[in-house]
Design a protein around this motif. Sequence first.
Motif, PDB file in Angstrom:
ATOM      1  N   PHE A 129      -6.577 -11.093  -7.691  1.00 33.42           N
ATOM      2  CA  PHE A 129      -5.211 -10.409  -7.670  1.00 33.42           C
ATOM      3  C   PHE A 129      -5.084  -9.623  -9.139  1.00 33.42           C
ATOM      4  O   PHE A 129      -4.684  -8.710  -9.216  1.00 33.42           O
ATOM      5  N   GLU A 130      -5.528 -10.618 -10.085  1.00 34.49           N
ATOM      6  CA  GLU A 130      -5.335  -9.827 -11.358  1.00 34.49           C
ATOM      7  C   GLU A 130      -5.807  -8.813 -11.477  1.00 34.49           C
ATOM      8  O   GLU A 130      -5.489  -7.732 -12.163  1.00 34.49           O
ATOM      9  N   LYS A 131      -7.184  -8.742 -11.022  1.00 34.29           N
ATOM     10  CA  LYS A 131      -8.245  -7.475 -11.091  1.00 34.29           C
ATOM     11  C   LYS A 131      -7.484  -6.420 -10.372  1.00 34.29           C
ATOM     12  O   LYS A 131      -7.677  -5.116 -10.828  1.00 34.29           O
ATOM     13  N   ALA A 132      -7.057  -6.689  -9.147  1.00 34.63           N
ATOM     14  CA  ALA A 132      -6.411  -5.655  -8.510  1.00 34.63           C
ATOM     15  C   ALA A 132      -5.164  -4.894  -9.354  1.00 34.63           C
ATOM     16  O   ALA A 132      -5.018  -3.653  -8.974  1.00 34.63           O
ATOM     17  N   THR A 133      -4.333  -5.745  -9.746  1.00 34.39           N
ATOM     18  CA  THR A 133      -3.132  -5.213 -10.549  1.00 34.39           C
ATOM     19  C   THR A 133      -3.667  -4.405 -11.589  1.00 34.39           C
ATOM     20  O   THR A 133      -2.958  -3.531 -11.876  1.00 34.39           O
ATOM     21  N   ALA A 182      -5.133   5.143  -3.761  1.00 29.66           N
ATOM     22  CA  ALA A 182      -6.294   4.127  -3.701  1.00 29.66           C
ATOM     23  C   ALA A 182      -6.203   2.966  -4.256  1.00 29.66           C
ATOM     24  O   ALA A 182      -6.587   1.884  -3.385  1.00 29.66           O
ATOM     25  N   MET A 183      -5.577   2.689  -5.443  1.00 24.26           N
ATOM     26  CA  MET A 183      -5.808   1.529  -6.034  1.00 24.26           C
ATOM     27  C   MET A 183      -4.631   0.938  -5.551  1.00 24.26           C
ATOM     28  O   MET A 183      -4.731  -0.496  -5.665  1.00 24.26           O
ATOM     29  N   SER A 184      -3.695   1.145  -4.775  1.00 24.76           N
ATOM     30  CA  SER A 184      -2.567   0.230  -4.190  1.00 24.76           C
ATOM     31  C   SER A 184      -3.065  -0.351  -2.587  1.00 24.76           C
ATOM     32  O   SER A 184      -2.443  -1.066  -2.121  1.00 24.76           O
ATOM     33  N   ARG A 185      -4.263   0.188  -2.473  1.00 30.94           N
ATOM     34  CA  ARG A 185      -4.653  -0.449  -0.889  1.00 30.94           C
ATOM     35  C   ARG A 185      -5.439  -1.555  -1.108  1.00 30.94           C
ATOM     36  O   ARG A 185      -6.014  -1.963  -0.107  1.00 30.94           O
ATOM     37  N   SER A 186      -5.423  -2.286  -2.118  1.00 36.00           N
ATOM     38  CA  SER A 186      -5.934  -3.689  -2.159  1.00 36.00           C
ATOM     39  C   SER A 186      -5.440  -4.697  -1.181  1.00 36.00           C
ATOM     40  O   SER A 186      -4.204  -4.643  -0.933  1.00 36.00           O
ATOM     41  N   ALA A 187      -6.236  -5.375  -0.553  1.00 31.52           N
ATOM     42  CA  ALA A 187      -5.693  -6.508   0.398  1.00 31.52           C
ATOM     43  C   ALA A 187      -4.580  -7.502  -0.224  1.00 31.52           C
ATOM     44  O   ALA A 187      -3.824  -8.184   0.656  1.00 31.52           O
ATOM     45  N   PHE A 188      -4.590  -7.624  -1.760  1.00 26.42           N
ATOM     46  CA  PHE A 188      -3.610  -8.420  -2.301  1.00 26.42           C
ATOM     47  C   PHE A 188      -2.573  -8.219  -2.076  1.00 26.42           C
ATOM     48  O   PHE A 188      -1.207  -8.779  -2.318  1.00 26.42           O
ATOM     49  N   PHE A 189      -2.238  -6.639  -1.884  1.00 24.83           N
ATOM     50  CA  PHE A 189      -0.775  -6.008  -1.830  1.00 24.83           C
ATOM     51  C   PHE A 189      -0.239  -6.153  -0.628  1.00 24.83           C
ATOM     52  O   PHE A 189       1.115  -5.887  -0.405  1.00 24.83           O
ATOM     53  N   MET A 209       0.953  -1.138   0.122  1.00 26.24           N
ATOM     54  CA  MET A 209      -0.100   0.172  -0.094  1.00 26.24           C
ATOM     55  C   MET A 209       0.702   1.219   0.067  1.00 26.24           C
ATOM     56  O   MET A 209       1.971   1.585   0.690  1.00 26.24           O
ATOM     57  N   LEU A 210       0.471   2.016  -0.711  1.00 28.10           N
ATOM     58  CA  LEU A 210       1.231   3.445  -0.792  1.00 28.10           C
ATOM     59  C   LEU A 210       0.415   4.669  -0.485  1.00 28.10           C
ATOM     60  O   LEU A 210      -0.571   4.899  -0.934  1.00 28.10           O
ATOM     61  N   ASP A 211       0.956   5.435   0.415  1.00 30.16           N
ATOM     62  CA  ASP A 211       0.380   6.552   0.955  1.00 30.16           C
ATOM     63  C   ASP A 211       1.419   7.706   0.329  1.00 30.16           C
ATOM     64  O   ASP A 211       2.470   7.798   0.613  1.00 30.16           O
ATOM     65  N   ASP A 212       0.663   8.690  -0.272  1.00 33.88           N
ATOM     66  CA  ASP A 212       1.595   9.739  -0.977  1.00 33.88           C
ATOM     67  C   ASP A 212       2.702   9.219  -1.807  1.00 33.88           C
ATOM     68  O   ASP A 212       3.847   9.601  -1.521  1.00 33.88           O
ATOM     69  N   PRO A 213       2.633   8.467  -2.822  1.00 33.97           N
ATOM     70  CA  PRO A 213       3.650   7.868  -3.618  1.00 33.97           C
ATOM     71  C   PRO A 213       4.405   9.084  -4.336  1.00 33.97           C
ATOM     72  O   PRO A 213       3.780   9.687  -5.199  1.00 33.97           O
ATOM     73  N   THR A 214       5.967   8.673  -4.494  1.00 34.78           N
ATOM     74  CA  THR A 214       6.383   9.554  -5.498  1.00 34.78           C
ATOM     75  C   THR A 214       6.441   8.854  -6.757  1.00 34.78           C
ATOM     76  O   THR A 214       5.849   7.400  -6.893  1.00 34.78           O
ATOM     77  N   ILE A 215       6.735   9.051  -7.837  1.00 31.95           N
ATOM     78  CA  ILE A 215       6.442   8.226  -9.283  1.00 31.95           C
ATOM     79  C   ILE A 215       7.599   7.113  -9.177  1.00 31.95           C
ATOM     80  O   ILE A 215       7.054   5.937  -9.100  1.00 31.95           O
ATOM     81  N   HIS A 216       8.633   7.273  -8.441  1.00 28.44           N
ATOM     82  CA  HIS A 216       9.673   6.067  -8.407  1.00 28.44           C
ATOM     83  C   HIS A 216       9.174   5.060  -7.327  1.00 28.44           C
ATOM     84  O   HIS A 216       9.125   3.977  -7.626  1.00 28.44           O
ATOM     85  N   GLN A 217       8.428   5.679  -6.219  1.00 32.58           N
ATOM     86  CA  GLN A 217       7.782   4.610  -5.521  1.00 32.58           C
ATOM     87  C   GLN A 217       6.928   3.881  -6.107  1.00 32.58           C
ATOM     88  O   GLN A 217       6.363   2.614  -5.802  1.00 32.58           O
TER      89      GLN A 217
END
Length: 157
Positions: free
Chosen positions: A114-118, A81-88, A1-9
Motif C-alpha cells: 500500500f505504501e508503495k502504491a501511495t 494510471a497511478m490511481s489504478r492500484s488495487a489498494f485504492f 481509481m480516477l479516470d480523467d481527474p481534475t486537480i481537485h479530484q
Amino acid sequence: MLDDPTIHQAVQFAVATEDMAEQTYSALAKKFLEDIALCATFSRLAEDEKRHRANFQAILDSLPADDDVWTDDERYRYLSAMSRSAFFTGEEGLTAALDSIRSVDDALAHALEFEKATLGYYVALQDVLGQQEPLSAIIEAEKQHIIALMNGIAARQ
C-alpha cells in the motif's frame, strides 16, 4: 481509481486515501496489540496518515477554482494510471483486506504494498501540482514508512 481527474479530484483522492490508511493502520495496531513493536509501528503510521490528510486538505483548500480542469497533458494520464492500484478500490483495497490479514507477515506485506502504491500516486500528483513543501514532506514521510515496514519484515526473517 480516477479516470480523467481534475486537480481537485486528484487531491480529494489523496485526502480519502489518507483517511483509509489512518483507519486501517489503527485497526492493525489493535489487531496486533500483543506485538508491542508492531503495534507501535502501526500506531505511528496511523498518526502520520492523520497529519498527511490535514496537509492534503490544506492543499485542496488552497487550489483556485479555475484550476479544476482536466487536460490531455501526459502528467494527468500518468496520475490517472497511478490511481489504478488495487489498494485504492475494490475487494483488494486496503481496508477491504483487513479480514484476510491473519499474521504479522501478512500485515507488513500488505502495508508495504500500500505504501508503495501511495508513494507512486503522490509522486505523480507532484508532477501535476509542481513542487510544494507539504507534498514533498508527505512523499519523504511515505519513503520513511516503506523503510520502517521493510525493517519490520527484515526483523522477522
